[in-house]
Scaffold this motif. Structure first.
Motif, PDB file in Angstrom:
ATOM      1  N   PRO A   6       0.661  -1.224  -0.056  1.00 51.63           N
ATOM      2  CA  PRO A   6       0.151  -0.033   0.006  1.00 51.63           C
ATOM      3  C   PRO A   6       1.005   1.363   0.011  1.00 51.63           C
ATOM      4  N   ALA A   7       0.498   2.297  -0.842  1.00 49.79           N
ATOM      5  CA  ALA A   7       1.032   3.674  -0.652  1.00 49.79           C
ATOM      6  C   ALA A   7       0.716   4.336   0.454  1.00 49.79           C
ATOM      7  N   PRO A   8       1.438   5.057   1.132  1.00 52.40           N
ATOM      8  CA  PRO A   8       0.957   5.943   2.275  1.00 52.40           C
ATOM      9  C   PRO A   8      -0.158   7.117   1.775  1.00 52.40           C
ATOM     10  N   GLN A   9      -0.998   7.033   2.689  1.00 51.53           N
ATOM     11  CA  GLN A   9      -2.166   7.950   2.380  1.00 51.53           C
ATOM     12  C   GLN A   9      -1.784   9.511   3.177  1.00 51.53           C
ATOM     13  N   VAL A  10      -1.470  10.535   2.408  1.00 43.36           N
ATOM     14  CA  VAL A  10      -0.826  11.611   2.876  1.00 43.36           C
ATOM     15  C   VAL A  10      -1.846  12.902   3.066  1.00 43.36           C
ATOM     16  N   ILE A  11      -3.131  12.701   2.215  1.00 45.15           N
ATOM     17  CA  ILE A  11      -4.307  13.780   2.590  1.00 45.15           C
ATOM     18  C   ILE A  11      -5.532  12.691   2.430  1.00 45.15           C
ATOM     19  N   SER A  12      -6.812  13.305   3.085  1.00 46.77           N
ATOM     20  CA  SER A  12      -7.628  12.903   3.148  1.00 46.77           C
ATOM     21  C   SER A  12      -8.304  12.502   1.819  1.00 46.77           C
ATOM     22  N   GLU A  13      -9.017  11.372   1.471  1.00 41.20           N
ATOM     23  CA  GLU A  13      -9.928  11.509   0.117  1.00 41.20           C
ATOM     24  C   GLU A  13     -10.602  12.274  -0.090  1.00 41.20           C
ATOM     25  N   GLN A  14     -11.136  13.136   1.157  1.00 39.84           N
ATOM     26  CA  GLN A  14     -12.233  14.073   0.941  1.00 39.84           C
ATOM     27  C   GLN A  14     -11.663  15.309   0.496  1.00 39.84           C
ATOM     28  N   ASN A  15     -10.226  15.613   0.927  1.00 39.70           N
ATOM     29  CA  ASN A  15      -9.445  16.667   0.526  1.00 39.70           C
ATOM     30  C   ASN A  15      -9.118  16.567  -0.766  1.00 39.70           C
ATOM     31  N   ALA A  16      -8.520  15.446  -1.448  1.00 40.41           N
ATOM     32  CA  ALA A  16      -8.132  15.062  -2.492  1.00 40.41           C
ATOM     33  C   ALA A  16      -9.353  15.430  -3.659  1.00 40.41           C
ATOM     34  N   PHE A  17     -10.543  15.093  -3.149  1.00 42.09           N
ATOM     35  CA  PHE A  17     -11.831  15.254  -3.945  1.00 42.09           C
ATOM     36  C   PHE A  17     -12.242  16.695  -4.157  1.00 42.09           C
ATOM     37  N   LEU A  18     -12.105  17.464  -3.201  1.00 36.54           N
ATOM     38  CA  LEU A  18     -12.447  18.878  -2.994  1.00 36.54           C
ATOM     39  C   LEU A  18     -11.599  19.629  -3.921  1.00 36.54           C
ATOM     40  N   VAL A  19     -10.368  19.551  -3.954  1.00 36.91           N
ATOM     41  CA  VAL A  19      -9.177  20.219  -4.864  1.00 36.91           C
ATOM     42  C   VAL A  19      -9.415  19.578  -6.228  1.00 36.91           C
ATOM     43  N   THR A  20      -9.664  18.409  -6.539  1.00 35.39           N
ATOM     44  CA  THR A  20     -10.266  17.776  -7.902  1.00 35.39           C
ATOM     45  C   THR A  20     -11.139  18.609  -8.238  1.00 35.39           C
ATOM     46  N   GLN A  21     -12.397  19.154  -7.390  1.00 35.65           N
ATOM     47  CA  GLN A  21     -13.488  19.662  -7.955  1.00 35.65           C
ATOM     48  C   GLN A  21     -13.109  20.972  -8.320  1.00 35.65           C
ATOM     49  N   ALA A  22     -12.448  21.710  -7.682  1.00 34.57           N
ATOM     50  CA  ALA A  22     -11.982  23.164  -8.119  1.00 34.57           C
ATOM     51  C   ALA A  22     -11.162  23.042  -9.445  1.00 34.57           C
ATOM     52  N   MET A  23     -10.185  22.012  -9.380  1.00 33.75           N
ATOM     53  CA  MET A  23      -9.606  21.950 -10.879  1.00 33.75           C
ATOM     54  C   MET A  23     -10.250  21.737 -11.919  1.00 33.75           C
ATOM     55  N   ASN A  24     -11.466  20.705 -11.644  1.00 29.94           N
ATOM     56  CA  ASN A  24     -12.567  20.527 -12.739  1.00 29.94           C
ATOM     57  C   ASN A  24     -13.296  21.799 -13.267  1.00 29.94           C
ATOM     58  N   SER A  25     -13.442  22.832 -12.174  1.00 28.73           N
ATOM     59  CA  SER A  25     -13.936  24.003 -12.684  1.00 28.73           C
ATOM     60  C   SER A  25     -13.078  24.920 -13.350  1.00 28.73           C
ATOM     61  N   ALA A  26     -11.755  24.841 -13.168  1.00 27.58           N
ATOM     62  CA  ALA A  26     -10.559  24.979 -14.299  1.00 27.58           C
ATOM     63  C   ALA A  26     -10.761  24.718 -15.737  1.00 27.58           C
ATOM     64  N   VAL A  27     -11.453  23.672 -15.810  1.00 31.77           N
ATOM     65  CA  VAL A  27     -11.739  23.318 -17.238  1.00 31.77           C
ATOM     66  C   VAL A  27     -13.156  23.694 -17.516  1.00 31.77           C
ATOM     67  N   TRP A  28     -14.125  23.453 -16.760  1.00 36.37           N
ATOM     68  CA  TRP A  28     -15.525  23.709 -17.336  1.00 36.37           C
ATOM     69  C   TRP A  28     -16.197  25.230 -16.837  1.00 36.37           C
ATOM     70  N   GLY A  29     -15.505  25.707 -15.869  1.00 38.13           N
ATOM     71  CA  GLY A  29     -16.128  26.891 -15.422  1.00 38.13           C
ATOM     72  C   GLY A  29     -17.301  26.903 -14.765  1.00 38.13           C
ATOM     73  N   GLY A  30     -18.243  27.897 -14.637  1.00 39.61           N
ATOM     74  CA  GLY A  30     -19.444  27.914 -13.752  1.00 39.61           C
ATOM     75  C   GLY A  30     -20.230  28.941 -14.118  1.00 39.61           C
ATOM     76  N   GLY A  31     -21.275  28.940 -13.415  1.00 40.03           N
ATOM     77  CA  GLY A  31     -22.339  30.294 -13.688  1.00 40.03           C
ATOM     78  C   GLY A  31     -23.204  29.975 -14.744  1.00 40.03           C
ATOM     79  N   SER A  32     -23.990  30.695 -15.324  1.00 36.84           N
ATOM     80  CA  SER A  32     -24.866  30.572 -16.411  1.00 36.84           C
ATOM     81  C   SER A  32     -24.553  31.511 -17.671  1.00 36.84           C
ATOM     82  N   TRP A  33     -24.271  30.932 -18.683  1.00 37.20           N
ATOM     83  CA  TRP A  33     -23.886  31.877 -19.878  1.00 37.20           C
ATOM     84  C   TRP A  33     -25.394  32.412 -20.392  1.00 37.20           C
TER      85      TRP A  33
END
Length: 821
Positions: free
Chosen positions: A627-654
């Motif tokens: 097993p690789a060491p877990q260095v941050i929580s799965e929840q933390n990784a997911f939340l940052v991924t969400q923000a980086m997903n917004s870097a691709v797809w943006g937000g709001g209503s065009w």
């Protein structure tokens, strides 16, 4: 009778003395004889071969080129050629040809020198395996004894097979398999009779009779071999005449490399030498299978080279490489042969080939390559070539070919699907590295435009400032220290007076636009510099430094000041990709590796990688999994991924004019990525001060990749461009100041469009332990509305807002009062 008696006595005495002499010599040299085990275990010095994970050869290393073959794999005419030329009584003698030996001794006693060998195939094998090539009588005696020794313990076919694999053929080719590849680029079963005869003639003098160095002597030697085959009735008169008339067409061919990956191959070579030493690494026939996918490696190489050409073209043409004659004078063009000779001094580099311009019209040119091929260069392939002024300025777009070059110019071109295109060797450098986030296996690695120009592997060796590529790690620390994706942070200019230096530090956004209170999700997606600074201030530098070490970054190499929030830390692309893999795999730090397994000459696996795997339940299910060491929580990784997903797809209503794009919005245009991954892509751009380094790092669930573009000269900036009036927006989609989104991201997209076909691109599933709540986009508070002014946001339990947006209380904005921070 007396004479006959004397003669008989003399013969008996001579026989006894000869027997005693031979016996004495045998006893004298007995300690130098190979053992039975050594005879049966003759190791063929075979080069190390490096393969992709799917079996394509990447490289071959070793002074000796050898492709071991069995006797059954050798065509009969080739065997006949060797036997007829070297030892036509091979299957009849006992290892020594008495006639040949007698002739050699006669020459030795009459001249004092050994003028001809008379060696059998067995003796030649003995000499090649155990002795030197020195022409001395002691070596000849040893050779005979070893030949007899070999004949006692090996079958004739075994001896012949060893001979065909051991004999030297020149140009570092050892064995008939390698000779066929080196001289003709063929397998043995593809050789013609003329080619077989040429190879069979080489052992007599491989350095002076080979068809590359001495074609005329090689032709004569081939005729001798063919003559011997005809005399031995191994070929017909018609076959003899046809082969005798065959032209000498050959050149040095490299190993059967089917996929060029020189930077990855050099990584393997260095690692193998470090593990086993040069002799074992280069000569023991090891086969190294890397973790790299052939398809992804090719895609990475193409993406790096094409992207650099794109950059170079929009910054302008630096001019021709030479002018062989002036077409606007009475000077005559050189003869064709002279032109070809002059062109031969210009090397092909990367995708570019040198050519001389034979003639031009207003809209095209006729060009000549060094191999004699002529080609047509259309206007569409050179309309881009406005003059390069400097990194910031380009000259006027050309109106005709003569504005770019004239006849007699030496230029470079590259092949494109649309035909030949004017080119130049790009000035900047680039790197791209891709990892499997679950175990750290390197799927592709390219360290520059051309390994022939520079062996410096920027993918793993170049430590460059990370710029905004560091921000996801800063935001990860913030989410671990009380911030949420809906937290408002003040996006406003910062003016901080430094009493020590007497100046103010004024970090700015790029572009220099400020929006006031902004949610953390949107701030990362838009890469707001001042928000990153305020987050670091709120946590403290040491807290952030300690958090960054969780991603594998060296504690001692991280700056201890607020510039860290803007990416002043220097990192290699591989280190950055490893850090992003933590977000892609749910919080685990994997160790990059590139050797999957090593196989020895007997096809036995002597090394199998056991990487540490990012998996919660792997160890419980399979004890062999580390097993690789877990260095941050799965929840933390997911939340940052969400923000980086917004870097691709943006937000709001065009539709309601509140839509916005993140810095990686160009990924939205990629139909290939969208067809496979849908919206399950995340990433972050990066640009340093003065645009000296540009980055993009991003991932789908099965692959993370980091790309970097910049100059090797740390003082040079990537500059800016204006639109070329000769090109439409599709032909030149990028202009203005270079940046991670413009300079590095297109390379990442180009690579990922191919790479995504081979990897998983699963949805970013919400991990256990998170809650979602509908928030008001303007305030980050809870919302009772259900329209474009709201969205569902994810929170770690206990961190979600408790107030609703329709209350009268003002929202909390971090950094609203800079004095707090």
């Amino acid at each position: 009778m007396k004479f006959l008696k004397w003669l008989m006595y003399s013969l008996v005495i001579a026989f006894v003395l000869g027997t005693l002499t031979v016996g004495g010599l045998y006893l004298y040299y007995q300690d130098e004889m190979p053992t039975v085990a050594e005879i049966r275990d003759v190791r063929l010095q075979t080069p190390m071969q490096v393969y992709s994970a799917d079996g394509e050869m990447i490289a071959q290393f070793g002074e000796i080129r050898r492709i071991p073959v069995t006797l059954e794999q050798v065509p009969q005419p080739l065997i006949d050629a060797f036997l007829a030329t070297e030892d036509n009584r091979f299957y009849d003698h006992f290892g020594i040809d008495p006639i040949g030996v007698g002739r050699a001794f006669f020459q030795l006693f009459t001249t004092g020198d050994i003028q001809s060998g008379g060696s059998t195939i067995t003796q030649q094998l003995a000499r090649n395996v155990y002795l030197t090539l020195e022409q001395t009588w002691t070596r000849k005696i040893k050779e005979a004894f070893i030949a007899l020794h070999i004949e006692r313990h090996l079958e004739k076919d075994e001896i012949l097979e060893l001979y065909l694999n051991k004999i030297t053929f020149g140009h570092r080719a050892h064995g008939v398999g390698a000779a066929a590849q080196v001289y003709y680029g063929k397998d043995l079963n593809q050789l013609t009779l003329a080619e077989m005869a040429m190879i069979a003639g080489l052992p007599k003098a491989p350095s002076t009779m080979n068809p590359i160095s001495r074609p005329e002597r090689a032709r004569d030697r081939r005729a001798v071999v063919l003559g011997r085959m005809l005399a031995e009735d191994k070929i017909t008169e018609a076959e003899y005449q046809t082969a005798l008339a065959a032209p000498i067409k050959t050149k040095v061919h490299g190993a059967e490399v089917t996929m060029a990956a020189p930077y990855l191959a050099e990584m393997v070579r260095a690692e193998m030498v470090a593990r086993y030493g040069e002799d074992t690494a280069y000569n023991s026939g090891l086969k190294v299978y890397t973790t790299a996918s052939a398809k992804q490696q090719r895609a990475a190489q193409r993406a790096v080279q094409q992207n650099l050409h794109g950059y170079d073209e929009r910054h302008g043409y630096r001019g021709v490489e030479a002018q062989l004659w002036q077409s606007d004078t009475t000077q005559q063009a050189p003869e064709r042969e002279a032109l070809l000779e002059q062109l031969a001094s210009f090397e092909s580099i990367g995708l570019t080939r040198p050519a001389v311009v034979l003639s031009t019209t207003e809209r095209d040119a006729q060009i000549l390559f060094a191999d004699g091929e002529e080609a047509f260069l259309p206007w569409a392939g050179m309309a881009w070539a406005r003059p390069f002024m400097n990194q910031e300025r380009q000259g006027a777009a050309p109106e005709q070919v003569q504005d770019i070059f004239t006849a007699g110019a030496v230029i470079r071109v590259r092949s494109t699907p649309q035909g030949w295109r004017l080119a130049q060797v790009p000035e900047p450098s680039a790197a791209l590295v891709a990892l499997r986030p679950n175990d750290g296996g390197i799927a592709a690695a390219v360290g520059g435009y051309s390994f022939a120009v520079s062996q410096f592997n920027r993918a793993v060796q170049a430590e460059r400032q990370a710029g905004s590529n560091i921000k996801p790690f800063i935001y990860s620390a913030a989410l671990e220290n009380g911030f949420t994706l809906s937290t408002l942070v003040n996006d406003a200019p910062i003016n901080q007076w430094n009493p020590g230096s007497g100046i103010a530090w004024r970090p700015r956004n790029s572009p220099d636009v400020y929006e006031g209170p902004i949610r953390v999700r949107e701030a990362l997606a838009k890469s707001k510099n001042v928000v990153s600074v305020r987050l670091l201030r709120a946590m403290g530098v040491e807290t952030v430094v300690n958090h960054l070490t969780k991603f594998g970054f060296d504690y001692d190499e991280l700056p201890r000041n607020e510039s860290l929030s803007l990416g002043s830390a220097s990192m290699t692309p591989l280190e950055v990709a490893r850090g992003y893999a933590v977000f892609a795999n749910g919080g685990y730090l994997v160790e990059p590796y590139f050797i999957e397994k090593i196989v020895d000459a007997e096809e036995q696996t002597i090394y199998q990688a056991r990487p540490k795997v990012a998996c919660v339940e792997c160890e419980a299910k399979d004890r062999d999994v580390l097993p690789a060491p877990q260095v941050i929580s799965e929840q933390n990784a997911f939340l940052v991924t969400q923000a980086m997903n917004s870097a691709v797809w943006g937000g709001g209503s065009w539709a309601h004019k509140t839509g916005w794009n993140g810095t990686a919005w160009r990924i939205q245009r990629s139909q290939a990525i969208n067809n496979k991954a849908g919206r399950n892509v995340a990433g972050k751009t990066g640009t340093t001060n003065d645009v000296k380094d540009t980055w993009f790092s991003g991932f789908v669930s099965g692959l993370v990749a980091t790309g970097w573009v910049g100059f090797d000269n740390l003082e040079r900036a990537l500059g800016s461009t204006t639109m070329n009036s000769n090109l439409n927006s599709d032909e030149q989609p990028i202009s203005g100041t270079e940046a991670g989104a413009k300079t590095a991201l297109p390379m990442w997209i180009d690579f990922m469009e191919t790479a995504v076909e081979e990897v998983a691109a699963e949805p970013f599933d919400v991990p256990p332990g998170l809650v979602s709540a509908r928030i008001d986009l303007a305030t980050g508070k809870l919302s009772r509305a259900n329209d474009y002014t709201t969205r569902f946001e994810y929170f770690i339990p206990g961190t979600a807002p408790t107030e609703y947006a329709d209350t009268k209380s003002s929202p909390t904005v971090f950094g609203d009062d800079d004095s707090i921070f």
